[in-house]
Design an enzyme around this catalytic site. Structure first.
Site, PDB file in Angstrom:
ATOM      1  N   LYS A   1      32.234  46.981  24.632  1.00  0.00           N
ATOM      2  CA  LYS A   1      33.178  46.355  23.858  1.00  0.00           C
ATOM      3  C   LYS A   1      32.288  45.500  23.404  1.00  0.00           C
ATOM      4  CE  LYS A   1      36.398  44.063  25.547  1.00  0.00           C
ATOM      5  NZ  LYS A   1      35.619  42.517  25.046  1.00  0.00           N
TER       6      LYS A   1
ATOM      7  N   LYS B   1      30.576  33.537  22.328  1.00  0.00           N
ATOM      8  CA  LYS B   1      29.898  35.134  23.823  1.00  0.00           C
ATOM      9  C   LYS B   1      29.030  35.562  23.041  1.00  0.00           C
ATOM     10  CE  LYS B   1      30.933  36.585  27.201  1.00  0.00           C
ATOM     11  NZ  LYS B   1      32.326  36.788  27.757  1.00  0.00           N
TER      12      LYS B   1
ATOM     13  N   THR C   1      37.350  37.775  25.905  1.00  0.00           N
ATOM     14  CA  THR C   1      35.862  38.803  25.097  1.00  0.00           C
ATOM     15  C   THR C   1      36.390  39.387  24.109  1.00  0.00           C
ATOM     16  OG1 THR C   1      34.419  38.110  26.336  1.00  0.00           O
ATOM     17  CG2 THR C   1      33.307  39.619  24.269  1.00  0.00           C
TER      18      THR C   1
END
Length: 302
Positions: free
Chosen positions: A244, A176, A101
């Site tokens: 993150k 995502k 990701t």
């Protein structure tokens, strides 16, 4: 791409999820090359027939398809665009699949640089956590050119079940972000539901039996709430990596002029946990934030 026995796959990044994903490719019959910063994490795969490579460059030069599962965008950029990285060392015609990701803009940059060297790059982040990785039923969100997607779809099918081409380079990463935004607020709800059940004196697992198949149902409720009840906070997905992801989503949303208060609240709670030393715990450890409040109330006899 050619038949499995003729398609050599290189896999870089053998962490909580990557190791299981690489193992499925090996079981599916693909010749597998592996590299990881910590070599010992590859031992089981090498015992099962994978071939260890001493560097990213060496692996990239010998593979027909290179898959990466790294931690942070800076790791991805170094892996792909560094002097000893994948793009400069892979042979023309190689397929590159970043399943980390990462940021949509970096996915687009890698795609463009790869194209200059006759390489086919796709961003293919996943959802499903350690369970989905172990059971080869990950959701895989792909960005890239349709022809490249069709070529690598059989490879992706060895690791996942719900595999969708979302659009051009970067579209997989944007999708995502949608996934992580939905999870972020949902995790707050799951934790609060479990805290409420405990405070009300209910059997939390019995509560789950009633609510997980109704309108409240979610992957996090079914898979992570039981871990919360058992005080199992081992990582299927690290808090530090979720922070993150949420940071990327907040930045991308801001760039598009979109307000995301639920996402920002979740990010702030997880950052508080990380500051207290929980960065390497699983995302279900958000429940610890509520446990502390519960303990204080219970000790006070409220």
């Amino acid at each position: 791409m050619g038949q499995k026995q003729n398609t050599v796959i290189g896999f870089i990044g053998l962490g909580v999820m990557g190791k299981s994903m690489a193992g499925h490719l090996l079981k599916a019959g693909y010749p597998l090359l592996v590299y990881n910063r910590t070599k010992s994490k590859a031992d089981d795969l090498v015992s099962d027939g994978a071939v260890w490579k001493d560097s990213v460059a060496e692996l990239s030069a010998e593979a027909d398809a290179v898959i990466t599962m790294a931690g942070f965008p800076k790791d991805v950029e170094e892996l792909y665009l560094g002097e000893s990285g994948i793009v400069k060392n892979a042979r023309p015609g190689t397929y590159l699949l970043d399943m980390t990701t990462s940021t949509p803009s970096l996915a687009q940059k890698i795609h463009d640089e790869a194209k200059k060297r006759q390489l086919y790059a796709l961003d293919a982040p996943v959802s499903g956590g350690d369970i989905g990785a172990r059971e080869a039923r990950l959701t895989i969100m792909v960005g890239g050119e349709p022809e490249a997607f069709q070529a690598v779809e059989p490879i992706l099918a060895a690791m996942g079940k719900n595999i969708v081409l979302q659009g051009p380079a970067g579209a997989g990463q944007h999708t995502k972000m949608c996934n992580q935004i939905a999870i972020a607020s949902n995790m707050i709800g799951v934790c609060e539901a479990m805290a409420y059940a405990r405070r009300a004196g209910l059997d939390q697992m019995r509560v789950l039996k009633s609510i997980e198949s109704g309108a409240a149902g979610s992957w996090s409720l079914s898979n992570l709430a039981p871990r919360m009840v058992r005080n199992d906070f081992d990582p299927g997905f690290f808090i530090k990596h979720f922070i993150k992801d949420m940071s990327i989503a907040v930045e991308e949303a801001g760039r598009m002029g979109l307000s995301t208060p639920g996402l920002e609240l979740s990010k702030s709670l997880y950052e508080e946990l990380a500051r207290s030393g929980e960065g390497d715990s699983g995302t279900q450890a958000l429940y610890k934030w509520y446990l502390e409040e519960l303990r204080q109330n219970e000790s006070a006899g409220d």
